[in-house]
Design a protein around this motif. Structure first.
Motif, PDB file in Angstrom:
ATOM      1  N   GLU A  67      -9.656 -15.019   6.443  1.00 47.21           N
ATOM      2  CA  GLU A  67      -9.858 -13.713   5.815  1.00 47.21           C
ATOM      3  C   GLU A  67      -8.603 -12.851   5.900  1.00 47.21           C
ATOM      4  O   GLU A  67      -8.339 -12.043   5.018  1.00 47.21           O
ATOM      5  CB  GLU A  67     -11.053 -12.985   6.442  1.00 47.21           C
ATOM      6  CG  GLU A  67     -12.395 -13.447   5.906  1.00 47.21           C
ATOM      7  CD  GLU A  67     -12.864 -14.766   6.510  1.00 47.21           C
ATOM      8  OE1 GLU A  67     -12.232 -15.260   7.466  1.00 47.21           O
ATOM      9  OE2 GLU A  67     -13.860 -15.298   6.010  1.00 47.21           O
ATOM     10  N   ARG A  68      -7.811 -12.997   6.971  1.00 50.49           N
ATOM     11  CA  ARG A  68      -6.556 -12.249   7.077  1.00 50.49           C
ATOM     12  C   ARG A  68      -5.641 -12.584   5.916  1.00 50.49           C
ATOM     13  O   ARG A  68      -5.041 -11.700   5.308  1.00 50.49           O
ATOM     14  CB  ARG A  68      -5.836 -12.578   8.389  1.00 50.49           C
ATOM     15  CG  ARG A  68      -6.495 -12.053   9.606  1.00 50.49           C
ATOM     16  CD  ARG A  68      -5.718 -12.458  10.842  1.00 50.49           C
ATOM     17  NE  ARG A  68      -6.576 -12.336  12.014  1.00 50.49           N
ATOM     18  CZ  ARG A  68      -6.259 -12.753  13.204  1.00 50.49           C
ATOM     19  NH1 ARG A  68      -5.096 -13.342  13.430  1.00 50.49           N
ATOM     20  NH2 ARG A  68      -7.094 -12.601  14.207  1.00 50.49           N
ATOM     21  N   THR A  69      -5.531 -13.875   5.621  1.00 48.58           N
ATOM     22  CA  THR A  69      -4.677 -14.319   4.520  1.00 48.58           C
ATOM     23  C   THR A  69      -5.201 -13.803   3.188  1.00 48.58           C
ATOM     24  O   THR A  69      -4.437 -13.305   2.352  1.00 48.58           O
ATOM     25  CB  THR A  69      -4.581 -15.857   4.516  1.00 48.58           C
ATOM     26  OG1 THR A  69      -4.088 -16.287   5.782  1.00 48.58           O
ATOM     27  CG2 THR A  69      -3.670 -16.366   3.420  1.00 48.58           C
ATOM     28  N   ALA A  70      -6.525 -13.891   2.992  1.00 47.00           N
ATOM     29  CA  ALA A  70      -7.129 -13.400   1.745  1.00 47.00           C
ATOM     30  C   ALA A  70      -6.955 -11.888   1.619  1.00 47.00           C
ATOM     31  O   ALA A  70      -6.657 -11.381   0.532  1.00 47.00           O
ATOM     32  CB  ALA A  70      -8.618 -13.770   1.698  1.00 47.00           C
ATOM     33  N   CYS A  71      -7.123 -11.173   2.721  1.00 47.90           N
ATOM     34  CA  CYS A  71      -6.954  -9.713   2.729  1.00 47.90           C
ATOM     35  C   CYS A  71      -5.532  -9.344   2.309  1.00 47.90           C
ATOM     36  O   CYS A  71      -5.338  -8.491   1.440  1.00 47.90           O
ATOM     37  CB  CYS A  71      -7.258  -9.177   4.125  1.00 47.90           C
ATOM     38  SG  CYS A  71      -6.862  -7.430   4.363  1.00 47.90           S
ATOM     39  N   HIS A  80      -2.203   4.716 -10.573  1.00 47.20           N
ATOM     40  CA  HIS A  80      -3.471   5.237 -10.053  1.00 47.20           C
ATOM     41  C   HIS A  80      -3.887   4.350  -8.888  1.00 47.20           C
ATOM     42  O   HIS A  80      -4.046   3.148  -9.062  1.00 47.20           O
ATOM     43  CB  HIS A  80      -4.540   5.236 -11.151  1.00 47.20           C
ATOM     44  CG  HIS A  80      -5.802   5.892 -10.736  1.00 47.20           C
ATOM     45  ND1 HIS A  80      -5.923   7.251 -10.594  1.00 47.20           N
ATOM     46  CD2 HIS A  80      -7.006   5.381 -10.400  1.00 47.20           C
ATOM     47  CE1 HIS A  80      -7.151   7.540 -10.205  1.00 47.20           C
ATOM     48  NE2 HIS A  80      -7.816   6.418 -10.072  1.00 47.20           N
ATOM     49  N   TYR A  81      -4.086   4.936  -7.707  1.00 50.36           N
ATOM     50  CA  TYR A  81      -4.235   4.153  -6.487  1.00 50.36           C
ATOM     51  C   TYR A  81      -5.623   4.183  -5.868  1.00 50.36           C
ATOM     52  O   TYR A  81      -5.815   3.666  -4.767  1.00 50.36           O
ATOM     53  CB  TYR A  81      -3.182   4.613  -5.460  1.00 50.36           C
ATOM     54  CG  TYR A  81      -1.798   4.272  -5.935  1.00 50.36           C
ATOM     55  CD1 TYR A  81      -1.236   3.045  -5.644  1.00 50.36           C
ATOM     56  CD2 TYR A  81      -1.075   5.159  -6.719  1.00 50.36           C
ATOM     57  CE1 TYR A  81       0.014   2.702  -6.108  1.00 50.36           C
ATOM     58  CE2 TYR A  81       0.182   4.828  -7.193  1.00 50.36           C
ATOM     59  CZ  TYR A  81       0.717   3.604  -6.877  1.00 50.36           C
ATOM     60  OH  TYR A  81       1.950   3.261  -7.355  1.00 50.36           O
ATOM     61  N   VAL A 136      -9.986   1.850  -2.101  1.00 51.31           N
ATOM     62  CA  VAL A 136     -11.317   1.240  -2.008  1.00 51.31           C
ATOM     63  C   VAL A 136     -11.204  -0.180  -1.453  1.00 51.31           C
ATOM     64  O   VAL A 136     -11.975  -0.584  -0.579  1.00 51.31           O
ATOM     65  CB  VAL A 136     -12.017   1.256  -3.383  1.00 51.31           C
ATOM     66  CG1 VAL A 136     -13.266   0.393  -3.384  1.00 51.31           C
ATOM     67  CG2 VAL A 136     -12.347   2.681  -3.795  1.00 51.31           C
ATOM     68  N   THR A 137     -10.223  -0.935  -1.933  1.00 47.01           N
ATOM     69  CA  THR A 137     -10.034  -2.309  -1.464  1.00 47.01           C
ATOM     70  C   THR A 137      -9.671  -2.336   0.014  1.00 47.01           C
ATOM     71  O   THR A 137     -10.242  -3.120   0.786  1.00 47.01           O
ATOM     72  CB  THR A 137      -8.942  -3.013  -2.304  1.00 47.01           C
ATOM     73  OG1 THR A 137      -9.350  -3.006  -3.678  1.00 47.01           O
ATOM     74  CG2 THR A 137      -8.717  -4.444  -1.844  1.00 47.01           C
TER      75      THR A 137
END
Length: 155
Positions: free
Chosen positions: A92-96, A112-113, A118-119
């Motif tokens: 998940e760290r890599t995917a994040c 626009h950020y 949100v992500t």
């Protein structure tokens, strides 16, 4: 950051004459106020300005980590600023890290950020769940199918 140019431009004299109308328009989006004696000003909601600033700050951290010539994996470089990443499992760290970079680049393309914020918040919430002991194989009984309730109209 929100687009600095807005759909609506007003002269400073209009702001003086019809301030209520200009302020209501600024609730809908940034207003450019032109002045004879200086640079135009942007009138916008403070929350919108704060979110844009926060989004740019997060994006700059991600860009700096992504561009670092270090041989350390990206997720470890990001964890220097976003310590919560360390609570995520390795996969998940890599995917994040990959998703944060992708979303930051897309947000920069449209200036626009909000989506980046949100992500990042979503990944942080996931990390918090792991920190509290959640595991993917953990049974979540509170998500079980609820028992149907009788219709109160027929009771």
């Amino acid at each position: 950051m929100s687009a600095v140019t807005s759909e609506r431009t007003v002269q400073s004299s209009e702001l003086s004459r019809n301030s209520g109308e200009v302020f209501r328009a600024a609730e809908q989006g940034p207003i450019t106020v032109t002045r004879r004696d200086g640079e135009p000003l942007i009138l916008m909601r403070s929350e919108e300005f704060r979110r844009d600033h926060e989004g740019l700050e997060v994006a700059s951290i991600i860009v700096a980590a992504a561009l670092s010539p270090d041989s350390v994996p990206l997720h470890q470089r990001l964890a220097q600023s976003f310590g919560w990443i360390n609570f995520l499992p390795e996969k998940e760290r890599t995917a994040c890290a990959a998703e944060l970079v992708m979303v930051a680049r897309a947000c920069a393309a449209v200036a626009h950020y909000e989506r980046l914020l949100v992500t990042a918040a979503g990944w942080r919430s996931t990390a918090e769940a792991f920190a509290e002991g959640y595991t993917p194989d953990h049974e979540l009984t509170w998500l079980d199918e609820p028992e149907p309730l009788p219709d109160p109209r027929t009771a």
